[in-house]
Design a protein around this motif. Structure first.
Motif, PDB file in Angstrom:
ATOM      1  N   ARG A   1       0.827  -1.202   0.000  1.00 47.64           N
ATOM      2  CA  ARG A   1       0.000   0.000   0.000  1.00 47.64           C
ATOM      3  C   ARG A   1       0.868   1.262   0.000  1.00 47.64           C
ATOM      4  O   ARG A   1       0.459   2.293  -0.544  1.00 47.64           O
ATOM      5  CB  ARG A   1      -0.965  -0.025   1.181  1.00 47.64           C
ATOM      6  CG  ARG A   1      -1.936  -1.211   1.123  1.00 47.64           C
ATOM      7  CD  ARG A   1      -2.934  -1.203   2.250  1.00 47.64           C
ATOM      8  NE  ARG A   1      -3.807  -0.050   2.149  1.00 47.64           N
ATOM      9  CZ  ARG A   1      -4.487   0.452   3.182  1.00 47.64           C
ATOM     10  NH1 ARG A   1      -4.354  -0.085   4.389  1.00 47.64           N
ATOM     11  NH2 ARG A   1      -5.267   1.495   3.015  1.00 47.64           N
ATOM     12  N   THR A   2       2.058   1.175   0.590  1.00 43.42           N
ATOM     13  CA  THR A   2       3.004   2.288   0.510  1.00 43.42           C
ATOM     14  C   THR A   2       3.500   2.461  -0.917  1.00 43.42           C
ATOM     15  O   THR A   2       3.597   3.583  -1.432  1.00 43.42           O
ATOM     16  CB  THR A   2       4.188   2.043   1.463  1.00 43.42           C
ATOM     17  OG1 THR A   2       3.712   2.059   2.819  1.00 43.42           O
ATOM     18  CG2 THR A   2       5.252   3.116   1.301  1.00 43.42           C
ATOM     19  N   ALA A   3       3.813   1.347  -1.579  1.00 39.79           N
ATOM     20  CA  ALA A   3       4.303   1.406  -2.960  1.00 39.79           C
ATOM     21  C   ALA A   3       3.275   2.040  -3.884  1.00 39.79           C
ATOM     22  O   ALA A   3       3.629   2.817  -4.785  1.00 39.79           O
ATOM     23  CB  ALA A   3       4.665   0.002  -3.440  1.00 39.79           C
ATOM     24  N   VAL A   4       2.010   1.730  -3.676  1.00 39.55           N
ATOM     25  CA  VAL A   4       0.947   2.352  -4.475  1.00 39.55           C
ATOM     26  C   VAL A   4       0.996   3.861  -4.329  1.00 39.55           C
ATOM     27  O   VAL A   4       0.924   4.616  -5.308  1.00 39.55           O
ATOM     28  CB  VAL A   4      -0.430   1.799  -4.048  1.00 39.55           C
ATOM     29  CG1 VAL A   4      -1.559   2.658  -4.611  1.00 39.55           C
ATOM     30  CG2 VAL A   4      -0.602   0.353  -4.493  1.00 39.55           C
ATOM     31  N   ARG A   5       1.147   4.327  -3.087  1.00 39.53           N
ATOM     32  CA  ARG A   5       1.142   5.769  -2.825  1.00 39.53           C
ATOM     33  C   ARG A   5       2.404   6.460  -3.326  1.00 39.53           C
ATOM     34  O   ARG A   5       2.389   7.672  -3.554  1.00 39.53           O
ATOM     35  CB  ARG A   5       0.947   6.000  -1.320  1.00 39.53           C
ATOM     36  CG  ARG A   5      -0.492   5.766  -0.880  1.00 39.53           C
ATOM     37  CD  ARG A   5      -0.625   5.474   0.600  1.00 39.53           C
ATOM     38  NE  ARG A   5      -2.031   5.395   0.976  1.00 39.53           N
ATOM     39  CZ  ARG A   5      -2.796   4.332   0.733  1.00 39.53           C
ATOM     40  NH1 ARG A   5      -2.296   3.272   0.114  1.00 39.53           N
ATOM     41  NH2 ARG A   5      -4.075   4.325   1.093  1.00 39.53           N
TER      42      ARG A   5
END
Length: 475
Positions: free
Chosen positions: A301-305
């Motif tokens: 979810r961090t990578a998405v952001r």
């Protein structure tokens, strides 16, 4: 109460995936006063509250739900904080679907009470109303306690011991208190001001906090033992588990915690050269995360952001057997993460930098001694996944604490965790206690809080027995 028959479960509003992918703000809103009353009133007030039984802190959940439903919010907060040092944290990050809500009596036919969301509402309201106060000390004690580690276990113990009047000192190797609450958990699950306002309150209550203090560098364990009447080791576990596959040392393959710490530091405004250089930045990259726990969820979810070109998660078991929160899996799917179930990495490839992952499909066989089905490779099922950044989220092991602290006599288990007497939480060294992940292995924040509070009680009994013994000897 008992309105679950007529009133459906309703969670607080959740920000749309397209909007929330653009920032690191928390994704859930907050109940209005009316919604909090309504959702609390769904509690069945059952004779055996399984929600409370399955909460590691044994929070008095039915009681504060009833008080909230009656509009007695300050009393609800008092009940909530009586068993929990960080209710505002647990309301946000506890995997309620596996703990309290997952064991709610009405879950089967009517969906559970939204316990976590109500807990968050109660505590956030308490902060706004000024009901949350620094630890109050009625009588100061001369004895001091040193706590090594400023994460949830250490802070929980510090709070409990300070309330009993002890002179409490926390030593932490990072520049901020909070441990993984600050550096390991992304802001979209736990915004950092939530943690910082709590640590500031503990400092206001007289707890002495020594940041950038590394035991083994700035002082040895023996020196701290001489300085304090008792010590608590609450360092957590930070050593990443390795893949041990061909090519796993290629540049572009990074440990999950390094990646998350870098992202959180950027959010806090710190300079992070490895992020600026792109080493720990997922922007425009094809990201593959390996693992199935909550840390893996935080990474994808961090990578998405961060603007990754694509994000895939490889997990060797299926969705049902995934240890991470199912609510987090749903959130990640909404944000565009591709879950590649029943898949394990075989090797990593690239000339000077990782460019692809060779993986194999898995089959779940018979259960092992733990009851979990054992994943087995399907022969001839290999396939290739492109990857510019591979994040290892396979869990954490303890560091070599005895060597780090200059105390080789400090006993450890065969897993490397500190060995304690579980009745007293004392290690084999007189007056040195241990709590949290460094004892139980990588676990949940709520368990760390529980262990910290329990350790505080044991330390109190130990120190007072010493005081009583000295007084008797003086007579």
């Amino acid at each position: 109460m008992q309105r679950f028959i007529k009133l459906a479960k309703a969670m607080p509003d959740k920000r749309a995936a397209e909007g929330r992918k653009e920032d690191f703000d928390e994704i859930y809103g907050r109940y209005s006063a009316t919604e909090a009353v309504e959702q609390s009133s769904r509690c069945s007030q059952c004779g055996v509250p399984f929600c409370q039984v399955h909460c590691p802190l044994h929070n008095n959940i039915p009681d504060w739900l009833k008080l909230t439903a009656e509009g007695r919010l300050q009393e609800a907060y008092e009940i909530s904080q009586a068993t929990n040092t960080f209710p505002e944290v647990c309301g946000r990050i506890c995997p309620q679907d596996r703990l309290c809500e997952g064991n709610c009596v009405i879950e089967k036919g009517f969906e559970s009470v939204s316990i976590g969301a109500v807990e968050k509402y109660i505590t956030d309201s308490a902060w706004e109303q000024g009901w949350v106060t620094a630890p109050v000390v009625r009588s100061e004690r001369a004895q001091s306690v040193g706590i090594i580690g400023g994460g949830p276990a250490g802070l929980a113990a510090a709070d409990a011991l300070r309330r009993k009047g002890y002179q409490v000192h926390i030593y932490d190797r990072y520049d901020r208190m909070g441990g993984l609450l600050i550096y390991g958990i992304p802001g979209f699950k736990l915004e950092k001001d939530v943690v910082e306002r709590r640590t500031a309150l503990l400092a206001e209550g007289g707890i002495q906090m020594h940041s950038n203090f590394e035991v083994g560098r700035d002082a040895m364990l023996s020196e701290l033992r001489e300085k304090h009447d008792a010590l608590l080791v609450a360092t957590g576990v930070y050593k990443p588990r390795e893949l041990e596959a061909p090519g796993d040392t290629l540049p572009g393959i990074v440990p999950a915690l390094n990646y998350l710490i870098a992202s959180n530091r950027i959010g806090l405004g710190d300079p992070v050269p490895e992020f600026d250089s792109g080493v720990l930045n997922a922007k425009d990259k094809k990201v593959v995360v390996i693992g199935g726990g909550d840390t893996a969820m935080d990474c994808v979810r961090t990578a998405v952001r961060q603007g990754a070109a694509s994000v895939k998660l490889l997990y060797r078991r299926n969705r049902v057997n995934m240890p991470g929160s199912q609510r987090e899996v749903q959130n990640a799917e909404e944000e565009g993460v591709d879950f590649v179930w029943l898949t394990a990495p075989e090797s990593f490839h690239g000339a000077g930098h990782v460019r692809s992952v060779k993986a194999s499909e898995m089959h779940l066989g018979l259960p092992d001694a733990t009851g979990r089905q054992v994943p087995t490779k399907l022969e001839g099922s290999e396939f290739i996944l492109e990857a510019d950044l591979v994040i290892k989220a396979l869990g954490f092991d303890p560091e070599d604490v005895p060597a780090m602290f200059g105390a080789p006599e400090l006993a450890v288990t065969r897993w490397g965790t500190l060995r304690v007497d579980h009745k007293t939480m004392m290690t084999n060294m007189e007056g040195v206690f241990a709590a949290g992940d460094i004892v139980r292995g990588a676990s949940l924040v709520v368990w760390a809080i529980r262990d910290g509070r329990d350790a505080a009680e044991s330390i109190h009994r130990y120190v007072q027995s010493k005081v009583s013994g000295l007084a008797a000897a003086a007579e």
